[in-house]
Design a protein around this motif. Structure first.
Motif, mmCIF file in Angstrom:
data_model
loop_
_atom_site.group_PDB
_atom_site.id
_atom_site.type_symbol
_atom_site.label_atom_id
_atom_site.label_comp_id
_atom_site.label_asym_id
_atom_site.label_seq_id
_atom_site.Cartn_x
_atom_site.Cartn_y
_atom_site.Cartn_z
ATOM 1 N N TRP A 146 9.451 -2.695 -2.390
ATOM 2 C CA TRP A 146 9.120 -3.676 -1.355
ATOM 3 C C TRP A 146 9.206 -3.036 0.032
ATOM 4 N N ILE A 149 6.121 -0.960 0.614
ATOM 5 C CA ILE A 149 4.967 -1.765 1.030
ATOM 6 C C ILE A 149 5.103 -2.186 2.489
ATOM 7 N N ILE A 152 4.180 0.656 4.737
ATOM 8 C CA ILE A 152 2.730 0.836 4.784
ATOM 9 C C ILE A 152 2.095 -0.183 5.728
ATOM 10 N N LEU A 153 2.538 -1.444 5.631
ATOM 11 C CA LEU A 153 1.976 -2.486 6.486
ATOM 12 C C LEU A 153 2.234 -2.206 7.965
ATOM 13 N N VAL A 260 3.209 3.490 -5.575
ATOM 14 C CA VAL A 260 2.898 2.676 -4.395
ATOM 15 C C VAL A 260 2.065 3.476 -3.400
#
Length: 316
Positions: A146, A149, A152-153, A260
């Motif tokens: 998590w 992610i 990355i965002l 991921v």
């Protein structure tokens, strides 16, 4: 010292032998037929039997085990069912990414944990201590996939400072390679750093109550010198123990994080091999990870003796 190392080496060899038996038995009793999966569900039984014979799947389990062990000792790990390439070449190619990723994550883990742990212990029961340990507790609760992610965002999609995934290889240069591994390493390190920071704080607080610390302060040694020179060294034994286990966890954690970020490392190779039921690749990769864990524990034992000679003397 030689007796100490001999005992640890015998333990290492015995553990590796036991791990090889467990890995082989667990993978050998898994349901499914690799030959059937490779040829498809509509393949003729004769074709499946011929491929199984070619791959050696029709041999007795003990024969396949000894053939596998002999290959491990000679460097012949067999050929991948799915890739059609030698397994050793596949593993060595993927380790060029996974090992630097785990080492970079371990570096981040160590720096963050020691800084946070020692700083919190130096401000015991103050606002800074409570705040830092609160952040550490949040870090423990965050799943690394998590957090990956989220990174990355923020840094790839929003700020566009880093690529969202992929790896161009070390041929593109050292700095571009490290930049590609920076976010994955942070995603791996955040949970481990939070755990290690709490352990560091507890170990430092325990050592700070010792008489030699009060003596050093009475002699006029500064608080910083007492913490980083006298206290931290004596608090390293439990910290090194956890660091050894964490490095093993970082190697295993790459399976999720590499998927991921779409990194062509050992973790992604294992994931793809499991999907293809490529047991030759899975078996050797799992054994490699087990061997890394055992070797890391051996190194930790040797570091024990270097940090605290009393542990070495007790084994003689």
């Amino acid at each position: 010292m030689s007796v100490f190392l001999a005992k640890r080496l015998l333990t290492l060899i015995a553990t590796l032998a036991g791990a090889s038996i467990v890995v082989f038995l667990v993978l050998d009793i898994l349901p499914g037929n690799a030959a059937q999966i490779l040829l498809g569900p509509d393949a003729a039984p004769d074709a499946v039997a011929a491929l199984a014979h070619k791959l050696g799947l029709d041999q007795p389990a003990w024969t396949r085990y000894w053939h596998w062990i002999g290959g491990l000792l000679t460097g012949d790990l067999g050929e991948s069912y799915a890739y059609g390439s030698p397994v050793l070449e596949l593993i060595l190619e993927r380790l060029q990414l996974t090992v630097p990723l785990a080492l970079l994550a371990m570096l981040f883990t160590t720096v963050l944990a020691l800084a946070v742990g020692v700083s919190a212990a130096a401000r015991h029961n103050r606002l800074a201590d409570v705040g830092l340990m609160g952040l550490a507790q949040v870090g423990i609760a965050i799943p690394n996939f998590w957090f990956a992610i989220l990174l990355i965002l923020v840094f790839s999609v929003k700020l566009q400072w880093f690529s969202a995934g992929g790896f161009d290889g070390w041929d593109a240069g050292l700095l571009p390679g490290l930049k590609a591994l920076l976010l994955p390493a942070l995603a791996l390190a955040v949970v481990q750093a939070a755990i290690l920071a709490r352990i560091t704080r507890s170990a430092v607080l325990e050592v700070m109550r010792e008489d030699f610390v009060r003596t050093a302060r009475a002699k006029g040694v500064t608080q910083r010198a007492v913490l980083w020179t006298h206290v931290l060294r004596n608090a390293l034994i439990p910290v090194v123990t956890v660091m050894g286990m964490q490095f093993s966890e970082l190697l295993a954690g790459t399976i999720v994080v590499e998927n991921v970020f779409y990194l062509p490392g050992l973790g992604r190779l294992i994931f793809q091999a499991i999907s293809n039921r490529d047991l030759v690749v899975v078996r050797n990769c799992v054994m490699l990870l087990a061997a890394m864990v055992v070797v890391v524990n051996f190194v930790v034992d040797v570091l024990y003796a270097a940090i605290d000679p009393r542990l070495k003397a007790s084994d003689l």
